[in-house]
Design a protein around this motif. Structure first.
Motif, PDB file in Angstrom:
ATOM      1  N   VAL A 145       0.858  -1.175   0.000  1.00  0.00           N
ATOM      2  CA  VAL A 145       0.000   0.000   0.000  1.00  0.00           C
ATOM      3  C   VAL A 145       0.898   1.229   0.000  1.00  0.00           C
ATOM      4  O   VAL A 145       1.744   1.390   0.869  1.00  0.00           O
ATOM      5  N   THR A 146       0.729   2.075  -0.995  1.00  0.00           N
ATOM      6  CA  THR A 146       1.516   3.298  -1.093  1.00  0.00           C
ATOM      7  C   THR A 146       0.605   4.478  -0.833  1.00  0.00           C
ATOM      8  O   THR A 146      -0.422   4.630  -1.493  1.00  0.00           O
ATOM      9  N   GLN A 147       0.994   5.282   0.134  1.00  0.00           N
ATOM     10  CA  GLN A 147       0.220   6.477   0.433  1.00  0.00           C
ATOM     11  C   GLN A 147       1.044   7.692   0.030  1.00  0.00           C
ATOM     12  O   GLN A 147       2.201   7.819   0.426  1.00  0.00           O
ATOM     13  N   VAL A 148       0.436   8.551  -0.750  1.00  0.00           N
ATOM     14  CA  VAL A 148       1.106   9.768  -1.183  1.00  0.00           C
ATOM     15  C   VAL A 148       0.585  10.906  -0.323  1.00  0.00           C
ATOM     16  O   VAL A 148      -0.616  11.112  -0.208  1.00  0.00           O
ATOM     17  N   GLN A 149       1.513  11.611   0.280  1.00  0.00           N
ATOM     18  CA  GLN A 149       1.133  12.717   1.143  1.00  0.00           C
ATOM     19  C   GLN A 149       1.665  14.000   0.521  1.00  0.00           C
ATOM     20  O   GLN A 149       2.876  14.159   0.341  1.00  0.00           O
ATOM     21  N   TYR A 150       0.761  14.882   0.174  1.00  0.00           N
ATOM     22  CA  TYR A 150       1.147  16.137  -0.436  1.00  0.00           C
ATOM     23  C   TYR A 150       1.371  17.176   0.652  1.00  0.00           C
ATOM     24  O   TYR A 150       0.522  17.376   1.509  1.00  0.00           O
TER      25      TYR A 150
END
Length: 141
Positions: free
Chosen positions: A57-62
């Motif tokens: 699971v890859t979470q992208v946090q801007y």
């Protein structure tokens, strides 16, 4: 003239002509016949093991970049990881210097220093007060 050769190429001591390219290459190539190599060693039978697939699971946090302006800003310093209010230093921007030079050229010598004193023509540099790291710069447009 029949007894004497007329050109050096018609001499009787001639060497035989060299073989043609096809004949020379055909003689130089090894035989293309191959024989299978028989071995007494047999590899072990393959075992198939069903393993569960790992789910990634890859979470992208801007993270929004801070917008620096003419006033100090509260930001997280990327160098020392502290939440700080930036230390600002101002200096005349390039636009202020150009406007001052133009005023000097057209003859308004006393007015040529006014753009360098205006807050709206100042370029502001933001730095961290804890570690003195340069954080950003504001250039008026």
């Amino acid at each position: 003239m029949s007894g004497q050769p007329s050109t050096p190429y018609e001499m009787t001591d001639q060497k035989p002509a060299p073989p043609t390219y096809d004949n020379a290459v055909q003689d130089a190539l090894p035989s293309m016949e191959t024989k299978p190599i028989e071995s007494l060693w047999q590899p072990p039978p393959a075992q198939i093991v069903n393993q569960p697939q790992a789910q990634v699971v890859t979470q992208v946090q801007y993270v929004a970049a801070p917008t620096y302006g003419p006033t100090p800003v509260t930001v997280m310093c990327p160098h020392c990881q502290k939440s700080v209010t930036t230390m600002t230093t101002s200096e005349p921007s390039t636009m202020a210097l150009i406007v001052g030079c133009v005023l000097c050229i057209i003859g308004c010598v006393p007015c040529c220093l006014i753009p360098c004193c205006m807050d709206s023509m100042q370029a502001v540099t933001h730095a961290c007060p804890s570690c003195n790291t340069h954080l950003g710069r504001y250039n008026p447009s």
